[in-house]
Structure formats: C-alpha cells, structure tokens
Design an enzyme around this catalytic site. Structure first.
Site: not given
Lengths: 297, 297
Positions: A44, A131, A159
């Site tokens: 984001t 990630y 994550k």
C-alpha cells in the site's frame, strides 16, 4: 519489533511526484497513536512504483518523522542485485528491519526464492520479515519453504496473506505454523479483514493497512489482543466490516485508503502513482460515508 | 517492421554484470540470418532484471550491432513514469519501435491499462507493439480492450500469448481478431510452440524466442509462411517439438535458451540474472542432446 501493531502508511504522490508533506501527516498520526512499528513502502506504500533514489529518500523521511518507533522498509524488487542495493539504502537510512517479498517477473522456483532470502540474509545487519503476498508477487510459498527460510540468519517474522474468516480454520493454521517455525519467528497477519481472527488465533503482530491511516482504531484491536480480550478484538474488528467490504469491492485496500486519505484532507484527492487511478467521485463519496459512519478520523 | 521474423535474443549476464560480448555474439547470428526485426530486452531478454541505465546501454549496443535490421525495445515497468523515461531512452538509442507489456504490481483495471497505453502513445514518435503476456504481467486483456488500444495513435501490432495447438481453434481466433482490429495492426504470435499454427492461421509476425538463438531455424519457418507453404511451416515447426517440450518442462523458454546459449559457447554456462538460476548439469545435458539431435547450431 515484530509484535503488536505495525502500521503501513500510503506513500502519497501529487502531480509533482512524492508528496512529502502528505506522507509526514500520515506518519504523525501513527506516532501519535503509538504504533509498535511502521512498515514503510509496503504494498500500500507503493514501493513498486518508485525509483531507487525515491525509495531511499522516502525511507529517510520516514526515519526522521518516526520518533522512537522503529521502521521496517520494504526492499522488494525483481532482481536480486536491486534487492541488495535497496537493503543497503534502507539500512543507511536507519531502518531497523527490512521486509522482503519475492517479487517475480519470470515465475520463480522454490530454490530461487530460497537463494534470494539466503543472499539477503548474508548482506544485512538488521532483522528481515518474509513478505508472503501471492497476489502481488506471483509466488506462492509452501510450508517447507517457510521453514527453510526461517532457518536462515536474520529472518525473524512472516507477513502472511489474509487468512480464512473461519476462526477454527485460522486457529488450526496458526497452530500448524507455530509448530513448524522456530520460536524466534513471529507470525504476522495481514489482509485487514482477517486481522481480528488472526490475532485471536495467536498471531503476534498485525501488519496493518488500516493502521497506516486509522492507527487509533487499529491500535485498539492490537491492545485488546495483547490483553487476551478476544471478545473485544472480535467486536472492534467486526465494527470495521463496512471498511473491509470496501476493500473487497475495489480489488484490495490501496485505492480505498488513498480515497480515504484524500477525504480526510491529508493528501490530494488523487494521491496514487500511475497507472493506478483514484476511485470515481461516486465511490469516493461512499468511502467518505463509511468512514464518517464508523467515526474514523 | 511488424511482419516476418522478430528475433528476441537473451540478454546474457556474467558475474560482472551485463555480458556485452555474449550479447553481440547473439546479435551477429540474428543479423547473419536476416531476421526482419530484433526484439531487444523482451521477457527472455530479461528487461525486468536490469536498471534503467543498463537498459539504455543494452539498447545502444543492440542498435550498434543490428546492422540494417530495425530494433524494437521493450519499455515495460510497473510505473507509468518509468515507462515514459524508458521510452525516451529507447528512442534516443535509435529504437524503431517500442514494446509495452502492462506489468503490474497491484492488479490493474482495464481503464488503468488503457490509460497507460494512451499516455505512452502521446509521448512517442515510433510505433508501439502491445505485449500481451498474462503469465508475467499478471494482467489479462479483453478483446474490447485490444480494440480500444488499437484505436490509439502509434499502436501497430499485438504480441499475443501462445495459443491453443488446435489449428481450427487458432484459425477461428485469428479471424476474430482480424475482424476486431484495424488493418494497420499486425497480429504477432509468440509462445514458440504455437508459432507454426499461428502463422498458418494468418499471423503476420512471429515474436520468437527460438529466433533469438536459432534464427536460421526460425527464419525457415517464417519464410515458408510468407510463401504460404503451410505444409512446410507445419513440418518445420513440428521438427522442433523436442525443443518446445523442454520449454514446457522447465516452466517457459528462458532457462532452456540460457542453457542452450551456454552449450553453444556463446555465453557463460550461467548467464541468467538472479534470482533466476541456471538449469542443473543434468538438465543442461538434456538441452545439449536435443539441440545436437535437431541439428541446431
């Protein structure tokens, strides 16, 4: 640093490029709310849309305005050479951790992704968070690969992508991962709609898009989780269902959060890097209505 | 320039970075075979793994060694700003055409991809080929979007992904696209295994990975197509089935072509940018056996 609330702000742009003042306004909200860490240049945060030079500058600005809160900087790139250069830049800017998604162009084999993490782990002096986001990277981890990467030095958190909304399934999944991975490795939930369920199932940290713009609302949820108040976690998360519904409607969180930042006057109404386009006026109005109705500010 | 054989060479690397001498050896084979154009820094040309500065240099080297053959340079990147900068660089290096894939990080909407092509078309003075490759870009075109983009200035060809191996299906598809798109727009087949079927169905050009390393073999196929000798096109293409089988076995053409370039002594045995890894010694031996058996050189 891989526990509690990790807030992932947008990196807003304007017609002139990176909107530094808007970014600082977002950071000020996060420090005021007392997040446990800041995820700089996450998905984001639009890392994939900025140049190396911009990414270094953005990391420096984040560091200068993070106060005492540690920052984790995403170093994702298609080429391993570039990942290493970005890691040098981020550490020079003062990042206390790095976030690495295995971004692919040619689809990658497991061994190639393992080598990417292994190479990075040999070149860093700060911890690294794996990630996992198949939707943006094009790569799907197996549990066996999670375990191999977790055995490397400096790898300290994962994550995860959004999980099922079934609490029983999520609990089973978190138990499975805790059994698989070393105790030094924390489990982080993302996909904001499943954050409450994930935290109640034992996730250590919420890598939170919502927390990048509405850090107080997100912090209330991670605070409740740290007090093992599962009912309150569930209640607070479900209160935000209209926001999660907007994420779902608009193919992810980014365009909704960009619209919300504009609605709040923190950034320009159009703050996304092209080719990403802002929501329509009508959809933006719906975002405004939802955040007003939820009392988000 | 968007007809016949468009040869897409690898961009080899060595431990020291871009392997300019190896690249020039590949270009020399293509000019000797008389390809109709050269696709520089395509997917197999690893554009996604190089920096802007490297991409400009590679385009300059290609131009200097392409002789009279026009070059088309890929300008793919996640951000529109970067696409525009790469387009300036490629045109400054002498590219006669540009190739644009809608590379995505956040999944893109049709309108966003249309705007990307529209923006590029307003900033160029050479023709542009639309590069459709969902496997690497993460974006799937609709026919309606093909038609909208084809109506923009400077858009002159489409590089389609591999098609079905059923001649009847491919013929129907090509008829459909020819009816949909303006006559100024050529249809290019890629996915080497379907090249013969595509050319026999009326594709104007083969955007060819095989032609980047084995330009004589590929040129024989496009020559036969230009003579409307469908039987010979089919025969020559089917002769190469063992090569197409290797592409399929190894998740695409790139690792196979890199191994083959090493086997032929044109590049280092390991000539792929990380995180891409070369084939194993055993798989490389199989590649060597196949190209020897096929008489490819």
């Amino acid at each position: 640093m891989f526990t509690g609330l990790s807030a992932f702000p947008l990196t807003p742009v304007s017609a002139a490029g990176f909107d530094e003042r808007g970014f600082i306004r977002l950071l000020a909200r996060i420090t005021a709310a007392g997040a446990d860490s800041i995820g700089v240049l996450g998905s984001t945060g639009c890392y994939a849309y900025f140049t190396r030079k911009q990414r270094r500058h953005i990391a420096e600005v984040a560091k200068a305005h993070a106060g005492e809160i540690p920052i984790m900087v995403c170093v994702g790139a298609v080429s391993t050479d570039k990942v290493l250069r970005l890691a040098e830049d981020a550490q020079a800017a003062g990042a206390q951790a790095l976030l690495l998604p295995p971004v692919s162009y040619q689809p990658l084999y497991e061994e190639e992704v393992f080598e990417l993490f292994s190479t990075l782990s040999q070149h860093v002096s700060v911890p690294v968070c794996l990630y996992d986001n198949p939707r943006t990277t094009g790569f799907t981890f197996s549990d066996a690969l999670y375990a191999r990467i977790a055995s490397l030095p400096f790898i300290r958190s994962v994550k995860m992508p959004g999980l099922s909304s079934s609490p029983a399934e999520v609990q089973a999944r978190i138990r499975q991962l805790k059994a698989l991975l070393p105790a030094t490795m924390t489990l982080g939930i993302s996909g904001d709609a499943s954050a409450g369920v994930g935290l109640n199932a034992g996730c250590d940290v919420w890598y939170s898009v919502c927390g990048g713009l509405f850090p107080q609302a997100a912090k209330a949820i991670t605070d409740a989780a740290q007090q093992n108040d599962t009912a309150r976690v569930r209640q607070l998360s479900e209160q935000l269902n209209p926001l999660w519904a907007l994420f779902s409607k608009h193919g992810g969180s980014i365009r909704v959060m960009a619209a919300a930042a504009g609605v709040l006057g923190l950034t320009a109404a159009d703050c996304l890097p092209r080719p990403l386009r802002p929501l329509s006026a009508r959809d933006t109005e719906e975002v405004a209505t939802v955040i007003r109705h939820l009392g988000l500010q």
